[in-house]
Scaffold this motif. Structure first.
Motif, PDB file in Angstrom:
ATOM      1  N   HIS A  82       0.882  -1.178   0.000  1.00 23.96           N
ATOM      2  CA  HIS A  82       0.000   0.000   0.000  1.00 23.96           C
ATOM      3  C   HIS A  82       0.917   1.224   0.000  1.00 23.96           C
ATOM      4  CE1 HIS A  82      -3.856   2.155   1.623  1.00 23.96           C
ATOM      5  NE2 HIS A  82      -3.297   2.807   0.610  1.00 23.96           N
ATOM      6  N   VAL A  83       1.097   1.748  -1.187  1.00 25.86           N
ATOM      7  CA  VAL A  83       2.007   2.873  -1.404  1.00 25.86           C
ATOM      8  C   VAL A  83       1.186   4.062  -1.891  1.00 25.86           C
ATOM      9  CG1 VAL A  83       3.969   3.665  -2.805  1.00 25.86           C
ATOM     10  CG2 VAL A  83       3.946   1.322  -1.923  1.00 25.86           C
ATOM     11  N   LEU A  84       1.561   5.245  -1.453  1.00 23.67           N
ATOM     12  CA  LEU A  84       0.921   6.476  -1.937  1.00 23.67           C
ATOM     13  C   LEU A  84       1.881   7.172  -2.887  1.00 23.67           C
ATOM     14  CD1 LEU A  84      -0.493   7.775   1.465  1.00 23.67           C
ATOM     15  CD2 LEU A  84      -1.723   6.499  -0.309  1.00 23.67           C
ATOM     16  N   ILE A  85       1.355   7.553  -4.041  1.00 25.16           N
ATOM     17  CA  ILE A  85       2.164   8.263  -5.035  1.00 25.16           C
ATOM     18  C   ILE A  85       1.572   9.662  -5.180  1.00 25.16           C
ATOM     19  CG2 ILE A  85       2.977   8.333  -7.429  1.00 25.16           C
ATOM     20  CD1 ILE A  85       1.709   5.041  -6.104  1.00 25.16           C
ATOM     21  N   ILE A  86       2.414  10.657  -5.007  1.00 22.59           N
ATOM     22  CA  ILE A  86       1.923  12.040  -5.070  1.00 22.59           C
ATOM     23  C   ILE A  86       2.726  12.846  -6.091  1.00 22.59           C
ATOM     24  CG2 ILE A  86       1.136  12.000  -2.664  1.00 22.59           C
ATOM     25  CD1 ILE A  86       3.531  13.659  -1.858  1.00 22.59           C
ATOM     26  N   PRO A  87       2.061  13.855  -6.688  1.00 21.08           N
ATOM     27  CA  PRO A  87       2.826  14.800  -7.505  1.00 21.08           C
ATOM     28  C   PRO A  87       3.584  15.745  -6.582  1.00 21.08           C
ATOM     29  CG  PRO A  87       0.507  15.447  -7.443  1.00 21.08           C
ATOM     30  CD  PRO A  87       0.624  14.168  -6.646  1.00 21.08           C
ATOM     31  N   LYS A  88       4.777  16.158  -6.989  1.00 16.50           N
ATOM     32  CA  LYS A  88       5.526  17.110  -6.157  1.00 16.50           C
ATOM     33  C   LYS A  88       4.826  18.462  -6.106  1.00 16.50           C
ATOM     34  CE  LYS A  88      10.047  15.072  -6.024  1.00 16.50           C
ATOM     35  NZ  LYS A  88      11.475  15.167  -6.347  1.00 16.50           N
ATOM     36  N   LYS A  89       4.105  18.778  -7.157  1.00 13.05           N
ATOM     37  CA  LYS A  89       3.290  20.010  -7.154  1.00 13.05           C
ATOM     38  C   LYS A  89       2.067  19.791  -6.261  1.00 13.05           C
ATOM     39  CE  LYS A  89       0.265  22.656 -10.216  1.00 13.05           C
ATOM     40  NZ  LYS A  89      -0.396  22.675 -11.543  1.00 13.05           N
ATOM     41  N   HIS A 113       0.465   7.729 -12.098  1.00  9.32           N
ATOM     42  CA  HIS A 113       0.035   6.360 -12.394  1.00  9.32           C
ATOM     43  C   HIS A 113       1.195   5.520 -12.933  1.00  9.32           C
ATOM     44  CE1 HIS A 113      -4.024   7.926 -11.827  1.00  9.32           C
ATOM     45  NE2 HIS A 113      -4.360   6.673 -11.623  1.00  9.32           N
ATOM     46  N   LEU A 114       2.037   6.128 -13.744  1.00  4.46           N
ATOM     47  CA  LEU A 114       3.180   5.362 -14.272  1.00  4.46           C
ATOM     48  C   LEU A 114       4.181   5.042 -13.166  1.00  4.46           C
ATOM     49  CD1 LEU A 114       3.687   7.045 -17.762  1.00  4.46           C
ATOM     50  CD2 LEU A 114       2.774   4.771 -17.261  1.00  4.46           C
ATOM     51  N   THR A 115       4.318   5.932 -12.183  1.00  5.44           N
ATOM     52  CA  THR A 115       5.156   5.616 -11.021  1.00  5.44           C
ATOM     53  C   THR A 115       4.560   4.434 -10.265  1.00  5.44           C
ATOM     54  OG1 THR A 115       6.040   7.855 -10.813  1.00  5.44           O
ATOM     55  CG2 THR A 115       6.046   6.507  -8.818  1.00  5.44           C
ATOM     56  N   ALA A 116       3.232   4.414 -10.132  1.00  2.23           N
ATOM     57  CA  ALA A 116       2.569   3.274  -9.471  1.00  2.23           C
ATOM     58  C   ALA A 116       2.872   1.980 -10.235  1.00  2.23           C
ATOM     59  CB  ALA A 116       1.063   3.515  -9.392  1.00  2.23           C
ATOM     60  N   ALA A 117       2.767   2.023 -11.548  1.00  3.33           N
ATOM     61  CA  ALA A 117       3.013   0.814 -12.358  1.00  3.33           C
ATOM     62  C   ALA A 117       4.465   0.349 -12.208  1.00  3.33           C
ATOM     63  CB  ALA A 117       2.701   1.099 -13.827  1.00  3.33           C
ATOM     64  N   ARG A 146      -4.323  -2.454  -7.657  1.00  5.68           N
ATOM     65  CA  ARG A 146      -5.314  -1.408  -7.924  1.00  5.68           C
ATOM     66  C   ARG A 146      -4.694  -0.045  -7.671  1.00  5.68           C
ATOM     67  NH1 ARG A 146     -10.637  -3.319  -5.528  1.00  5.68           N
ATOM     68  NH2 ARG A 146     -10.509  -4.701  -7.334  1.00  5.68           N
ATOM     69  N   THR A 147      -5.012   0.905  -8.566  1.00  6.69           N
ATOM     70  CA  THR A 147      -4.654   2.300  -8.326  1.00  6.69           C
ATOM     71  C   THR A 147      -5.960   3.048  -8.085  1.00  6.69           C
ATOM     72  OG1 THR A 147      -4.689   2.821 -10.679  1.00  6.69           O
ATOM     73  CG2 THR A 147      -2.559   2.233  -9.731  1.00  6.69           C
ATOM     74  N   VAL A 148      -5.990   3.811  -7.010  1.00 17.15           N
ATOM     75  CA  VAL A 148      -7.239   4.452  -6.577  1.00 17.15           C
ATOM     76  C   VAL A 148      -6.985   5.902  -6.218  1.00 17.15           C
ATOM     77  CG1 VAL A 148      -9.063   4.450  -4.825  1.00 17.15           C
ATOM     78  CG2 VAL A 148      -8.066   2.282  -5.571  1.00 17.15           C
ATOM     79  N   PHE A 152      -5.757  16.366   1.579  1.00 15.56           N
ATOM     80  CA  PHE A 152      -6.106  17.137   0.389  1.00 15.56           C
ATOM     81  C   PHE A 152      -4.855  17.596  -0.370  1.00 15.56           C
ATOM     82  CE2 PHE A 152      -9.803  16.603   2.883  1.00 15.56           C
ATOM     83  CZ  PHE A 152     -10.766  16.331   1.930  1.00 15.56           C
ATOM     84  N   HIS A 153      -4.036  16.586  -0.686  1.00 13.01           N
ATOM     85  CA  HIS A 153      -2.953  16.677  -1.665  1.00 13.01           C
ATOM     86  C   HIS A 153      -3.146  15.431  -2.530  1.00 13.01           C
ATOM     87  CE1 HIS A 153       1.546  17.532  -2.616  1.00 13.01           C
ATOM     88  NE2 HIS A 153       1.144  16.569  -3.441  1.00 13.01           N
ATOM     89  N   LEU A 154      -3.432  15.632  -3.792  1.00 13.81           N
ATOM     90  CA  LEU A 154      -3.762  14.511  -4.684  1.00 13.81           C
ATOM     91  C   LEU A 154      -2.786  13.344  -4.478  1.00 13.81           C
ATOM     92  CD1 LEU A 154      -4.814  14.871  -8.372  1.00 13.81           C
ATOM     93  CD2 LEU A 154      -3.138  13.135  -7.744  1.00 13.81           C
ATOM     94  N   HIS A 155      -3.343  12.138  -4.329  1.00 14.89           N
ATOM     95  CA  HIS A 155      -2.493  10.953  -4.162  1.00 14.89           C
ATOM     96  C   HIS A 155      -3.151   9.747  -4.806  1.00 14.89           C
ATOM     97  CE1 HIS A 155      -5.043  11.605  -0.616  1.00 14.89           C
ATOM     98  NE2 HIS A 155      -5.165  10.297  -0.550  1.00 14.89           N
ATOM     99  N   VAL A 156      -2.329   8.938  -5.430  1.00 18.69           N
ATOM    100  CA  VAL A 156      -2.777   7.673  -5.994  1.00 18.69           C
ATOM    101  C   VAL A 156      -2.406   6.585  -5.000  1.00 18.69           C
ATOM    102  CG1 VAL A 156      -2.440   6.017  -7.879  1.00 18.69           C
ATOM    103  CG2 VAL A 156      -2.480   8.477  -8.375  1.00 18.69           C
ATOM    104  N   HIS A 157      -3.408   5.806  -4.568  1.00 17.18           N
ATOM    105  CA  HIS A 157      -3.124   4.627  -3.743  1.00 17.18           C
ATOM    106  C   HIS A 157      -2.732   3.492  -4.676  1.00 17.18           C
ATOM    107  CE1 HIS A 157      -5.273   5.918   0.063  1.00 17.18           C
ATOM    108  NE2 HIS A 157      -5.880   6.721  -0.788  1.00 17.18           N
ATOM    109  N   LEU A 158      -1.650   2.813  -4.368  1.00 13.29           N
ATOM    110  CA  LEU A 158      -1.288   1.566  -5.050  1.00 13.29           C
ATOM    111  C   LEU A 158      -1.457   0.454  -4.020  1.00 13.29           C
ATOM    112  CD1 LEU A 158       0.052  -0.322  -7.160  1.00 13.29           C
ATOM    113  CD2 LEU A 158       2.262   0.420  -6.245  1.00 13.29           C
TER     114      LEU A 158
END
Ligand code: AMP
Ligand code: ZN
Length: 113
Positions: free
Chosen positions: A38-45, A65-69, A82-84, A96-102
């Motif tokens: 369970h990893v969180l991927i965030i944009p630096k912006k 998403h490509l970092t998640a992949a 799953r990416t969520v 409230f900082h955009l994050h993709v759950h992997l």
């Protein structure tokens, strides 16, 4: 954004288990994992969430998403992950900082709760 938890994690002001970083994205272990991975991927912006994103953020969201992949491949969980993005409080968005759950490393059911 000074007070944002995930901006602070990125700056190293709040400890985290960093997994990956490149020019545009940053990834770290979720503190309350919902699976073996369970990893969180965030944009630096700083972007508050998907509904606050604009067309200027198109590439950045794709990069997350490509970092998640890439992490899923490194962890050999490509048989199912799953990416969520949780969008808004009713979907469970709490930071409230955009994050993709992997999430992966276990059987995932559908539909999610
Ligand atoms: P969401 O509910 O979609 O906004 O996701 C926020 C996620 O951030 C949750 O899965 C939390 O477990 C995770 N989280 C909250 N604080 C931390 C932290 N300090 N380090 C790592 N993950 C965190
Ligand atoms: Zn932020």
């Amino acid at each position: 954004m000074p007070d944002c938890l995930f901006c602070r994690i990125m700056r190293g002001e709040v400890p985290s288990k960093k997994i990956y970083e490149d020019e545009h994205t940053f990834a770290f272990e979720d503190i309350n994992p919902q699976g073996p991975t369970h990893v969180l991927i965030i944009p630096k912006k700083h972007i508050a969430g998907l509904k606050e994103a604009t067309a200027d953020d198109t590439e950045l969201i794709g990069r997350c998403h490509l970092t998640a992949a890439r992490i899923a491949k490194e962890r050999s969980i490509e048989d199912g992950y799953r990416t969520v993005l949780n969008v808004g409080p009713r979907a469970g968005q709490s930071v409230f900082h955009l994050h993709v759950h992997l999430i992966g490393g276990r059987t995932l059911h559908w539909p999610p709760g």
